[in-house]
Design a protein around this motif. Structure first.
Motif, PDB file in Angstrom:
ATOM      1  N   THR A 141       0.825  -1.219   0.000  1.00 21.99           N
ATOM      2  CA  THR A 141       0.000   0.000   0.000  1.00 21.99           C
ATOM      3  C   THR A 141       0.854   1.263   0.000  1.00 21.99           C
ATOM      4  O   THR A 141       0.678   2.143  -0.846  1.00 21.99           O
ATOM      5  CB  THR A 141      -0.933   0.000   1.218  1.00 21.99           C
ATOM      6  N   SER A 164      -4.318  -0.314  -3.558  1.00 21.43           N
ATOM      7  CA  SER A 164      -5.410   0.102  -2.669  1.00 21.43           C
ATOM      8  C   SER A 164      -5.993  -1.106  -1.934  1.00 21.43           C
ATOM      9  O   SER A 164      -5.925  -2.249  -2.418  1.00 21.43           O
ATOM     10  CB  SER A 164      -6.521   0.788  -3.477  1.00 21.43           C
ATOM     11  N   ASP A 201      -8.947  -1.910  -1.664  1.00 23.03           N
ATOM     12  CA  ASP A 201     -10.034  -2.521  -2.427  1.00 23.03           C
ATOM     13  C   ASP A 201      -9.534  -3.653  -3.323  1.00 23.03           C
ATOM     14  O   ASP A 201     -10.334  -4.510  -3.739  1.00 23.03           O
ATOM     15  CB  ASP A 201     -10.716  -1.464  -3.312  1.00 23.03           C
ATOM     16  N   GLU A 202      -8.250  -3.649  -3.615  1.00 22.08           N
ATOM     17  CA  GLU A 202      -7.707  -4.658  -4.531  1.00 22.08           C
ATOM     18  C   GLU A 202      -7.192  -5.904  -3.812  1.00 22.08           C
ATOM     19  O   GLU A 202      -6.833  -6.883  -4.463  1.00 22.08           O
ATOM     20  CB  GLU A 202      -6.566  -4.055  -5.348  1.00 22.08           C
ATOM     21  N   LYS A 224      -8.487  -8.338  -2.223  1.00 19.67           N
ATOM     22  CA  LYS A 224      -9.172  -9.589  -2.518  1.00 19.67           C
ATOM     23  C   LYS A 224      -8.710 -10.142  -3.862  1.00 19.67           C
ATOM     24  O   LYS A 224      -8.493 -11.352  -4.013  1.00 19.67           O
ATOM     25  CB  LYS A 224     -10.690  -9.362  -2.529  1.00 19.67           C
TER      26      LYS A 224
END
Length: 965
Positions: A101, A107, A109-110, A112
């Motif tokens: 990060t 991010s 959100d990525e 997963k």
């Protein structure tokens, strides 16, 4: 100020639109090189940039030499490291997440998506701004991108399946039991590509000697079982935890760390309980084979994580043991602490059992004393140990008093003693790493495991080794010193675990429970590149072994194979044609740390699978790259990413810096201040070039000495740069193509009159200069080539040729002479601390000194010279009796000077006639401008000369005397 990033984007777009680097067979002489495709477990950094810029420089150079050049690229997805990295994301490991990060801009959100190994790999291969594809494009690499692939593409897997069918048919894939590096978390064998730490670390086999005390067994690990006859005591570390463990039905006392190792190596380990070694200290224990009894003594140097944590002591032949025993005898306090009688320890002495030429009774004692080692913490102990072991194994003979083995060579006795001990049940085997730490990319500490039912490539097969040796013998190796290392690796290489249960890659064609590991599916992909762009147009299921047999081996009929597979006959013929055109591979490039595995595997597999005419022609091995002296690691974030470097410096400054400090086979250290300096060099070059571009086009004027010198020096730089690039000496080539040439141009601009002749020379220099630098700084050179009004791309323009007719040795000699005089004047002004001289007088040696100088030079070049004989010869030749004393002194000095010179310089002095006075007289205006003073030139014997300090008498040929005011 030029915006280099804009130039980068402009010319990269122009190259793409022109499809400039898409290579097709066209009948020209080809040049095909590959470099190890990147393992895409993280961003591309400047260390990778160094590795990949070298082949791009060579590719661009060869293209300009008229070759049809193929430089392809792909991405290595195979194996467990990427899977391990994805699992680290899935576990949300704090440190790894922080790097992703904060350092790499991923991010939350990525996350997963990053749990999917394919997504993870593709991100670093092509998607991210930090990816390899974008990094290589930003650096302007001349790659044929049509041919890119990943090692998990279905087409590639069919290719690997074909390869391993061939290996199975040859009987070179075997199943068996073998010690391997093992990750307990991944539950898989690991090889060098899978490691964070420990690349190149080997596995060594210890013999565990079973010392017995009652029903206790203390298994001491040794690499030298033959020295059991010289054991004086047993060492245990009093500061670490030992356990009592049921091992194979016996009660073993070992370090806590050893228990899991024994399990991994197939030992049946039952109940394990903590055990205090205090009760053992000072006790006597029975030595295997000799059955004598020795003391158990404390030794803090014993490493509990090395084998069993139990060590037998042989002071006569092990420097560590000798020093540890001396320390205990001199400082017996620890013995009292552990209840051991110091008097018993005082009686212990070295027992010599091996005789070695060049050493005394006890080699370890000799070496410790010679090296003046006093303590167990002395780092010289490692060197001492290596020296003793090396000499004893190579030259040692067991002493006659040793029962059964007396008179044997140590190398023979070692194996015989081990076998006898194992047969009698008094010893066992254990495997350990040759160095530590060894850490998997998943973060787990690795161990050695004895794997059963594992599949191996049998590199121990002697017939296969002979093929590899033959292939290696006909290859050109860069640098040549690596040949010995390659030959050594071919010799010792044995079974290699080629499969694993988890990871990405190709399923083993003989057992679907296994996958081919990463160093075993990357040995002949250079052949795959030749047809990869066409294979993409074929359905993978159609790619049978018969198809690859036809493409790579010329077997079968294209029409018949087309009917069976449904592949167009034209495509089959095209692929066979591509392979036949591009193979053999001209050069394979990779890191020299891959000689023990990948590069040698590459040699083995090519030698086996292809006919000799298609064996590779050469290998170039590279050094490693570090960052400000520290190892770079993408997983830890301590890198300079390529996109960061290009955004700051521009592509060409990065390329130039990566090539400028060391040759490819040497280790490279990225230093920010040096990269800054390189950007300034590029800016100066560009500014100088634009000034030359702006000059009006001249006619063909007559040329003076400075002009003839500059054009002659230019040819020298072309020759040197060309020869250097032919030998992969990119640093040397760049020194001539940029730095030395720029230095010469600076001198020329000081000497030039700024007239039409100057403009003519500068235009000619720039035409050559831009082409010389094009492989190194292609974007800048394309822009300048365009500004110069030239047609086409400089990337495809012919490389400069040496114009022999322009080489002017006399002009070079005269101008270099003048530069030396200028330096001498500067040095004198500094010495006498005159900042602004008003008058400078130069006194050129008189004729008799020149004639004597020539005669002395001729005699020195012919052989040995006696100054007295030379004096008489010169006196006769010159008829100078009046100057005998001066002449003797003069001859003595010049003969000494000549003797200190290389033959090349002597030949130069003998081969060129120099009119010193005329050269200096013609340069009077230049020297006056240079030093801001009036300059006068006199012959030393000119009666009218201005010489208030009588400096003229000091003049010598090539070294006029100098007076300054």
């Amino acid at each position: 100020m030029v915006n280099f990033q804009e130039l980068d984007a402009k010319w990269q777009q122009a190259w793409r639109e022109a499809k400039l680097f898409e290579a097709e067979p066209d009948g020209r002489q080809k040049f095909y090189l590959t470099v190890a495709y990147p393992y895409v477990s993280g961003p591309m950094h400047v260390g990778h940039g160094r590795t990949y810029t070298v082949p791009d420089v060579i590719s661009r150079y060869k293209r300009m030499r008229g070759y049809n050049v193929l430089f392809p690229m792909a991405y290595h997805f195979t194996g467990t490291p990427i899977v391990g990295a994805a699992k680290r994301v899935a576990r949300r490991e704090p440190q790894f997440i922080k790097v992703l990060t904060e350092r790499y801009g991923v991010s939350g959100d990525e996350f997963k998506k990053f749990e999917d190994p394919h997504y993870f790999a593709n991100h670093w291969a092509k998607v991210s701004d930090l990816s390899y594809r974008k990094g290589m494009e930003w650096l302007g690499y001349s790659i044929d991108w049509r041919r890119e692939f990943t090692t998990v593409d279905p087409h590639y897997s069919r290719f690997i399946t074909w390869q391993y069918h061939k290996l199975m048919e040859a009987g070179l894939i075997v199943k068996g039991e073998h010690p391997v590096k093992w990750c307990p978390r991944c539950q898989n064998p690991v090889t060098d590509h899978d490691l964070l730490d420990g690349e190149g670390v080997g596995i060594v086999e210890f013999t565990l000697l079973k010392y017995r005390l009652g029903d206790y067994v203390l298994p001491a690990a040794t690499l030298r079982p033959e020295t059991v006859f010289g054991v004086t005591n047993l060492w245990l570390n009093p500061n670490v935890e030992y356990v009592l463990a049921e091992v194979d039905g016996e009660r073993w006392v070992v370090s806590r760390e050893a228990v899991e190792k024994l399990r991994e190596q197939g030992r049946e380990v039952g109940e394990v309980q903590k055990f205090s070694t205090r009760e053992l200290m000072g006790k006597e224990i029975e030595v295997p084979l000799t059955h004598k009894r020795v003391l158990i003594l404390p030794a803090p140097f014993v490493d509990p994580d090395n084998a069993t944590g139990v060590v037998g002591s042989v002071p006569a032949h092990a420097p560590y043991d000798y020093v540890a025993l001396l320390e205990l005898q001199k400082k017996p306090e620890p013995l009292k602490q552990w209840g051991t009688d110091p008097a018993a320890v005082q009686k212990l002495g070295a027992i010599s059992l091996i005789e070695v030429r060049g050493f005394g009774e006890s080699p370890a004692v000799d070496v410790v004393k010679r090296m003046k080692i006093k303590s167990q913490t002395d780092p010289k102990l490692e060197e001492a140990t290596a020296e003793v072991y090396r000499n004893e194994f190579a030259k040692g003979v067991m002493r006659d008093w040793v029962p059964k083995y007396g008179g044997m060579q140590v190398s023979e006795a070692k194996a015989q003693v081990r076998d006898d001990l194992v047969f009698s049940g008094e010893a066992a085997a254990m495997y350990e790493f040759s160095a530590k730490p060894v850490t998997c990319r998943c973060g787990a500490k690795c161990c050695v495991r004895l794997v059963k039912d594992q599949w191996f490539l049998n590199y121990a097969d002697e017939a296969w080794k002979e093929k590899a040796r033959a292939c290696l013998a006909q290859m050109h190796l860069v640098p040549p010193e690596t040949r010995a290392q390659f030959e050594h690796v071919v010799g010792w290489l044995h079974e290699w675990p080629c499969t694993r249960h988890i990871g990405m890659g190709t399923v083993a064609p003989w057992d679907s429970n296994w996958m081919i590991e990463s160093l075993s599916d990357s040995t002949i992909y250079m052949a795959y590149y030749t047809v990869s762009h066409i294979l993409k147009t074929v359905e993978p299921d159609k790619l049978t072994d018969e198809v690859f047999d036809h493409i790579f081996l010329g077997k079968g009929d294209a029409a018949a194979i087309a009917r069976v597979t449904g592949i167009e006959e034209q495509k089959l013929r095209a692929m066979r044609g591509e392979f036949e055109y591009w193979y053999p591979l001209d050069y394979r490039m990779s890191a020299n740390e891959l000689i023990p595995n990948h590069l040698t595997f590459f040699t083995f597999h090519h030698a086996l699978l292809f006919p000799q005419k298609h064996w590779p022609r050469g290998i170039a091995s590279f050094g490693i790259a570090v960052l400000e002296g520290q190892k770079m690691s993408s997983s830890r974030g301590n890198i300079v990413a390529i996109n960061e470097a290009v955004r700051k410096y521009g592509a060409d400054a990065v390329r130039l810096y990566l090539m400028s400090t060391v040759e490819p086979w040497q280790d490279f250290d990225w230093r920010a201040h040096e990269a800054d300096a390189m950007l300034r060099h590029l800016e100066r070059f560009y500014a100088q070039a634009q000034e030359i571009v702006a000059l009006p086009a001249p006619g063909r004027p007559s040329l003076g000495l400075p002009e003839r010198w500059m054009l002659s020096k230019l040819q020298r730089h072309v020759r040197e740069a060309t020869e250097a690039l032919e030998g992969f000496e990119v640093r040397k080539a760049l020194q001539h193509a940029l730095f030395s040439l720029m230095q010469d141009l600076r001198w020329y601009l000081k000497r030039a009159r700024g007239d039409e002749a100057c403009a003519y020379v500068l235009k000619r220099v720039l035409d050559t200069w831009v082409r010389l630098l094009a492989p190194f700084a292609p974007h800048t050179c394309e822009e300048l080539w365009h500004q110069m009004g030239k047609e086409g791309f400089v990337s495809l323009t012919p490389w400069p040729k040496v114009e022999e007719g322009i080489i002017d040795r006399a002009a070079e000699f005269a101008e270099d002479y003048l530069a030396g005089i200028s330096d001498d004047i500067s040095n004198i002004l500094r010495a006498v601390k005159i900042e602004r001289p008003t008058r400078i007088c130069l006194y050129v040696a008189q004729d008799w000194k020149w004639r004597a100088y020539r005669m002395a030079l001729e005699r020195v070049r012919a052989g040995r010279v006696e100054v007295k004989e030379l004096l008489r010869e010169v006196e006769r030749g010159l008829g100078l009796r009046l100057y005998t004393a001066d002449l003797a002194k003069f001859l003595h000095r010049v003969v000494q000077e000549f003797r200190a010179m290389h033959e090349e310089r002597l030949a130069e002095l003998a081969g060129v006639e120099l009119d010193e006075f005329q050269v200096l007289f013609d340069a009077t205006g230049f020297l006056s401008k240079q030093f801001g003073a009036g300059v006068k030139i006199f012959m030393a014997d000119d009666a009218t000369r201005y010489d208030p300090q009588d400096r003229a008498q000091l003049s010598k040929p090539m070294r006029p005397a100098i007076h300054v005011e």
